[in-house]
Design a protein around this motif. Structure first.
Motif, PDB file in Angstrom:
ATOM      1  N   MET A 262      27.976  36.163  65.648  1.00  0.00           N
ATOM      2  CA  MET A 262      27.179  37.400  65.643  1.00  0.00           C
ATOM      3  C   MET A 262      26.156  37.310  64.522  1.00  0.00           C
ATOM      4  O   MET A 262      25.909  36.237  63.973  1.00  0.00           O
ATOM      5  N   GLY A 263      25.540  38.436  64.179  1.00  0.00           N
ATOM      6  CA  GLY A 263      24.504  38.460  63.158  1.00  0.00           C
ATOM      7  C   GLY A 263      24.972  37.935  61.815  1.00  0.00           C
ATOM      8  O   GLY A 263      26.126  38.119  61.412  1.00  0.00           O
ATOM      9  N   SER A 264      24.062  37.299  61.096  1.00  0.00           N
ATOM     10  CA  SER A 264      24.417  36.618  59.842  1.00  0.00           C
ATOM     11  C   SER A 264      24.899  37.552  58.750  1.00  0.00           C
ATOM     12  O   SER A 264      25.628  37.129  57.844  1.00  0.00           O
ATOM     13  N   SER A 265      24.513  38.812  58.803  1.00  0.00           N
ATOM     14  CA  SER A 265      24.893  39.744  57.742  1.00  0.00           C
ATOM     15  C   SER A 265      26.216  40.458  58.015  1.00  0.00           C
ATOM     16  O   SER A 265      26.575  41.387  57.298  1.00  0.00           O
ATOM     17  N   SER A 266      26.915  40.043  59.036  1.00  0.00           N
ATOM     18  CA  SER A 266      28.215  40.630  59.315  1.00  0.00           C
ATOM     19  C   SER A 266      29.304  39.783  58.662  1.00  0.00           C
ATOM     20  O   SER A 266      29.025  39.028  57.730  1.00  0.00           O
ATOM     21  N   SER A 267      30.549  39.878  59.150  1.00  0.00           N
ATOM     22  CA  SER A 267      31.632  39.086  58.571  1.00  0.00           C
ATOM     23  C   SER A 267      32.383  38.357  59.681  1.00  0.00           C
ATOM     24  O   SER A 267      31.860  37.399  60.241  1.00  0.00           O
ATOM     25  N   PHE A 268      33.591  38.794  60.021  1.00  0.00           N
ATOM     26  CA  PHE A 268      34.361  38.171  61.101  1.00  0.00           C
ATOM     27  C   PHE A 268      35.054  39.284  61.872  1.00  0.00           C
ATOM     28  O   PHE A 268      35.631  40.192  61.277  1.00  0.00           O
ATOM     29  N   PHE A 269      34.962  39.215  63.199  1.00  0.00           N
ATOM     30  CA  PHE A 269      35.598  40.228  64.042  1.00  0.00           C
ATOM     31  C   PHE A 269      36.704  39.597  64.881  1.00  0.00           C
ATOM     32  O   PHE A 269      36.554  38.488  65.386  1.00  0.00           O
ATOM     33  N   LEU A 301      43.066  35.010  57.585  1.00  0.00           N
ATOM     34  CA  LEU A 301      41.796  35.211  56.892  1.00  0.00           C
ATOM     35  C   LEU A 301      42.000  35.743  55.479  1.00  0.00           C
ATOM     36  O   LEU A 301      41.222  35.433  54.567  1.00  0.00           O
ATOM     37  N   ASP A 302      43.050  36.553  55.280  1.00  0.00           N
ATOM     38  CA  ASP A 302      43.373  37.017  53.930  1.00  0.00           C
ATOM     39  C   ASP A 302      43.672  35.834  53.012  1.00  0.00           C
ATOM     40  O   ASP A 302      43.272  35.824  51.838  1.00  0.00           O
ATOM     41  N   LYS A 303      44.332  34.862  53.562  1.00  0.00           N
ATOM     42  CA  LYS A 303      44.758  33.710  52.754  1.00  0.00           C
ATOM     43  C   LYS A 303      43.574  32.948  52.185  1.00  0.00           C
ATOM     44  O   LYS A 303      43.639  32.400  51.075  1.00  0.00           O
ATOM     45  N   ILE A 304      42.459  32.908  52.928  1.00  0.00           N
ATOM     46  CA  ILE A 304      41.286  32.181  52.433  1.00  0.00           C
ATOM     47  C   ILE A 304      40.223  33.134  51.894  1.00  0.00           C
ATOM     48  O   ILE A 304      39.115  32.707  51.541  1.00  0.00           O
ATOM     49  N   GLY A 305      40.534  34.436  51.868  1.00  0.00           N
ATOM     50  CA  GLY A 305      39.630  35.401  51.253  1.00  0.00           C
ATOM     51  C   GLY A 305      38.411  35.754  52.076  1.00  0.00           C
ATOM     52  O   GLY A 305      37.372  36.130  51.510  1.00  0.00           O
ATOM     53  N   SER A 306      38.500  35.657  53.394  1.00  0.00           N
ATOM     54  CA  SER A 306      37.352  35.971  54.250  1.00  0.00           C
ATOM     55  C   SER A 306      37.369  37.446  54.656  1.00  0.00           C
ATOM     56  O   SER A 306      38.422  38.007  54.963  1.00  0.00           O
ATOM     57  N   ARG A 360      35.181  26.990  59.234  1.00  0.00           N
ATOM     58  CA  ARG A 360      36.530  27.182  58.686  1.00  0.00           C
ATOM     59  C   ARG A 360      37.154  28.475  59.200  1.00  0.00           C
ATOM     60  O   ARG A 360      38.334  28.507  59.566  1.00  0.00           O
ATOM     61  N   ASN A 361      36.378  29.555  59.246  1.00  0.00           N
ATOM     62  CA  ASN A 361      36.929  30.815  59.753  1.00  0.00           C
ATOM     63  C   ASN A 361      37.392  30.682  61.200  1.00  0.00           C
ATOM     64  O   ASN A 361      38.447  31.200  61.578  1.00  0.00           O
ATOM     65  N   VAL A 364      40.621  28.680  61.193  1.00  0.00           N
ATOM     66  CA  VAL A 364      41.744  29.501  60.719  1.00  0.00           C
ATOM     67  C   VAL A 364      42.195  30.458  61.815  1.00  0.00           C
ATOM     68  O   VAL A 364      43.393  30.678  62.024  1.00  0.00           O
ATOM     69  N   ALA A 365      41.238  31.046  62.543  1.00  0.00           N
ATOM     70  CA  ALA A 365      41.591  31.937  63.655  1.00  0.00           C
ATOM     71  C   ALA A 365      42.345  31.175  64.737  1.00  0.00           C
ATOM     72  O   ALA A 365      43.270  31.709  65.366  1.00  0.00           O
ATOM     73  N   THR A 366      41.971  29.926  64.947  1.00  0.00           N
ATOM     74  CA  THR A 366      42.674  29.081  65.922  1.00  0.00           C
ATOM     75  C   THR A 366      44.125  28.870  65.516  1.00  0.00           C
ATOM     76  O   THR A 366      45.048  29.054  66.321  1.00  0.00           O
TER      77      THR A 366
END
Length: 861
Positions: A262-269, A301-306, A360-361, A364-366
């Protein structure tokens, strides 16, 4: 001398070292430990991606041949991985599916597949012991080619699953079958990776204005014909989807992940997404299980701080999307959306985002998904079994469809239904439902007392009431309306004929043997335009009947309607009758067209075959505008239709190029949705006035009407004029609800108009996804399609928009000098599955010059 030489060599070595260090720093990328779980060992016989490719994952965007090479190498050396080709793209790139599990499971994989599929068969599933069955996880990466973190993460996923050692991976492999689809859209992916790699410098540039981060039109999101493959899961009009869906139904996985950006200014959904926008046919248990998966994603994702978010932004309504289609199949579909670097490095609201970070995100989700699938294994298996054991409680007991004048569209409907393991039956006898007649041999019935009853309802139903007014995608896709095929809901007891075990193409035939006078064929068949163009290309002169007539044919008389095509011989055309007869036999079988041999031009009723009401057809030579400003999806739909279904070549040129070239060689200029401010208005006007046909659709209507090329006028849209203040927080929601994201409406159609040729009914369902509403026009003959007074068939529209739409023109066709201008407010070619209105566009192409012709009766042709 020796000292100087030694010093020079030393300087060279130092310089070389410094250059090496500088180069290494410029291209410095992360190590394997950045991606892979620590404290475990890896099988040294399995090459890492870096060892095989010569660069680290995330250093460059992988090319498709590199991806294939690595995956095939891993499959060659690992006893945990099997690989198979499930299809080829339009550009002939391989589509691969990897099956990964323990060596023991792989040795029995066909038995496991068969047993797993039995979970979806109610008559077999009760006896299955799910305590010892592996769950099945499908990992799908980068259906959008310019969302590359998924595909690049698939390299790491495959390596980890093939090479990792220890109790955790052994447990996952023993209890799970993992299906990896590493690049769902290779053509778009290759377009994108080529762009960003070619525009990457040694020093990475994060400026969003950088060329690397702004790919050229049409971009890499879509496939070869510029289609969004993530909207093609249900109707499967493209080879990528056809192959994938076949494998999906072989397995019916428990989980399907869909990795996006998605857009670059978002995070991970990650899902479950917005609860109120889940389709009502999806069981609530699906939402609960998806929420449970989310806890595993959050932990990873918490584990890697995302950073991440959920329950906002995305929905699970349209069943044609990759993350929603599984939800009506007893599978848990999970969407992942990663903020994109769009290249190798980009500034964002959360700081610079690097390509390795995005990868990496996704990786990690995988891994989190695999841990969840192992932990929830039996719960998922039992859920799937229960999903298919539940019986339909709907008042509708079956859907009947067919009895159409176009057997080809009915044939394609049956194809789509059967590919989704939906049982289709012949009618046992002629039936009548809802005042419509359905004849045995021409119609089919689909009962809901079968395992896929939810999917059947999702395909056939009309829905106009919704819990939420915002939609991430379209709100309606009812198949009979997409195809313009008569259908009815059956709510009373019924009987079926035989279950279909095959679906042969409805070949046409020549009726009446050879003729030395001429042949005629009707415009009813979906592929009639392909037939016509093939004949024109081979030099045959075609005429179209602008009035009906009765012809003398084999075994009696036949009534021919508006739009019937005559293969005209005439005194000045030399015809090899045997050769033509052979060609017509080929075309009849290929296109499902019936040809009628006529032995005389005299007709019992209506116009004779030599009448001036048979108008000569021009051979279409189309030019379509493309490039910056043009909606590539809509343009791709036209390209695909003409190129793959009509076999008609279309010239595609960018706006600036069109401003320079001579247009006289083209009969038709096509403006799909887009912004045309840079188009030379005067040049287009002169070309139309000289006899050209201009077709403008959806957004392009604004340019045409603003420039005065058409008398059509667009209605002004009222604003939010509420007298009392409203909460600021509701502003975005209000504006979003005003959009027509995609719904089905009914128009009144004039079958006597050239744009209506081939249609038998005076109503038609059209698709709309815009807010362009036309004023009524003065000339009552220039609007062959007008919205009815109660136009909503299925989908969402506000009462304000509905009022604007009622009784307004959908299509306006007028003259401008010697030429014609046709404006269409709706998209007749939507996503390649809107078969019912393709004919409107093709009629504009083939018969546009026939509109509003002068008085006939002996004038020169």
């Amino acid at each position: 001398m020796n000292k100087d030489f030694t010093l020079l060599n030393s300087l060279k070595r130092v310089t070389a070292f410094l250059l090496f260090m500088l180069s290494a720093n410029l291209f410095a990328q992360v190590s394997d430990s950045y991606y892979l779980p620590s404290n475990i060992s890896y099988n040294s016989k399995i090459p890492t991606p870096q060892q095989y490719l010569g660069f680290q994952v995330g250093e460059w965007h992988i090319q498709h041949e590199q991806l294939l090479g690595y995956l095939k190498k891993v499959a060659e050396v690992s006893d945990r991985v099997k690989i198979e080709e499930y299809g080829r793209t339009y550009e002939n790139r391989q589509l691969l599916l990897l099956t990964i599990s323990s060596p023991k499971n792989l040795a029995n994989i066909e038995q496991i597949k068969t047993q797993h599929h039995q979970l979806t068969e109610p008559d077999k599933s009760a006896g299955l012991d799910t305590r010892n069955m592996p769950s099945v996880v499908w990992m799908g990466y980068s259906v959008h080619g310019n969302e590359p973190s998924g595909t690049n993460a698939s390299l790491l996923a495959v390596y980890y699953l093939a090479a990792a050692q220890g109790p955790e991976i052994d447990s996952i492999l023993n209890e799970t079958v993992i299906l990896v689809d590493p690049r769902i859209n290779p053509d778009g992916g290759e377009r994108f990776s080529g762009w960003v790699n070619a525009n990457r410098g040694m020093n990475l540039v994060s400026d969003p204005n950088n060329r690397e981060l702004n790919e050229a039109w049409p971009g890499g999101r879509t496939n070869h014909y510029w289609f969004d493959l993530n909207r093609d899961w249900l109707y499967t009009q493209h080879p990528e989807s056809k192959g994938r869906i076949k494998k999906y139904h072989e397995w019916k996985p428990n989980i399907l992940t869909d990795h996006h950006e998605m857009g670059s200014s978002s995070s991970f959904f990650f899902q479950p997404g917005i609860p109120t926008r889940t389709h009502p046919l999806t069981p609530k248990k699906n939402f609960e299980l998806t929420e449970k998966f989310g806890k595993f994603q959050a932990a990873g994702l918490d584990k890697i701080g995302s950073l991440y978010f959920t329950k906002e932004g995305y929905d699970d309504f349209y069943y044609g999307k990759g993350s929603t289609f599984p939800d009506v199949q007893g599978t848990i579909g999970i969407l992942f959306e990663q903020a994109s670097s769009r290249g190798h490095l980009q500034e964002s609201a959360n700081g610079n985002i690097t390509f390795p970070f995005t990868i990496r995100n996704q990786f990690v989700a995988t891994l989190s998904t695999l841990r969840a699938s192992k932990s929830m294994r039996q719960e998922l298996l039992d859920y799937q079994r229960n999903f298919y054991q539940e019986k339909s409680t709907d008042a509708v007991k079956a859907y009947v469809f067919g009895n159409s004048n176009d057997k080809v569209k009915v044939w394609e409907m049956v194809n789509i239904l059967r590919q989704h393991e939906i049982s289709v039956y012949d009618l046992a006898k002629d039936e009548s439902y809802d005042g419509k007649s359905f004849k045995k041999g021409m119609s089919f019935i689909v009962p809901l007392n079968q395992a896929q009853h939810r999917l059947i309802r999702g395909i056939f139903e009309k829905r106009t009431v919704f819990e939420d007014s915002l939609f991430y995608d379209i709100s309606a896709w009812s198949m009979p309306h997409c195809f313009n095929v008569p259908y009815a809901e059956v709510k009373t007891p019924f009987t079926t004929g035989d279950k279909l075990t095959k679906n042969d193409f409805p070949k046409g035939k020549i009726i009446g043997g050879k003729s030395s006078y001429g042949y005629v064929f009707e415009w009813d068949s979906y592929f009639a335009p392909r037939t016509a163009y093939e004949l024109q290309k081979k030099g045959y002169r075609l005429k179209v009947a602008t009035e009906p007539f009765t012809g003398v044919v084999e075994n009696g008389l036949h009534n021919f309607d508006y739009g019937t095509i005559e293969i005209a011989f005439g005194a000045n055309q030399q015809v090899n009758f045997d050769q033509l007869h052979t060609l017509l036999q080929t075309l009849a079988e290929r296109d499902g067209v019936d040809f009628y041999a006529v032995q005389t031009g005299l007709t019992p009723n209506g116009i004779d075959l030599g009448s001036s009401y048979f108008s000569t057809m021009k051979m279409p030579k189309a030019l379509m505008l493309t490039g910056t400003g043009v909606n590539s999806n809509d343009a791709g739909e036209i390209w695909h239709l003409l190129d793959t279904r009509v076999n008609l070549p279309v010239t595609m040129a960018d706006i600036q190029q069109v401003n320079r070239i001579n247009l006289d060689k083209y009969t038709t200029l096509i403006l799909s949705s887009g912004e045309y401010a840079a188009l030379n208005e005067d040049k287009i006007r002169r070309w139309v006035q000289a006899g050209g046909v201009l077709i403008a659709m959806t957004d392009a209507v604004e340019w045409v009407t603003t420039k005065g090329l058409s008398p059509a006028k667009i209605k002004a849209l009222p604003g939010d004029t509420a007298s009392s203040p409203k909460p600021y927080a509701l502003a975005e929601r209000y504006k979003g609800a005003q959009q027509i994201g995609g719904a089905i409406f009914q128009v009144k159609l004039d079958p006597t108009h050239p744009l209506g040729y081939g249609y038998k009914e005076n109503t038609l369902s059209v698709f709309r996804d815009n807010r362009i509403f036309l004023e009524k026009i003065k000339d009552p003959y220039n609007a062959p399609l007008i919205y009815t007074g109660d136009p909503l068939v299925s989908g969402y529209i506000t009462s304000q928009n509905l009022k604007l739409l009622k009784n307004s023109p959908s299509v306006v066709a007028t003259s401008l000098g010697a030429g014609k201008v046709i404006v269409m407010t709706d998209n007749p070619n939507f996503r390649a599955f809107w078969y019912g209105t393709n004919k409107l566009f093709l009629n504009a192409l083939f018969f546009g010059s026939q509109i509003l012709g002068g008085i006939r009766g002996g004038e020169e042709d």
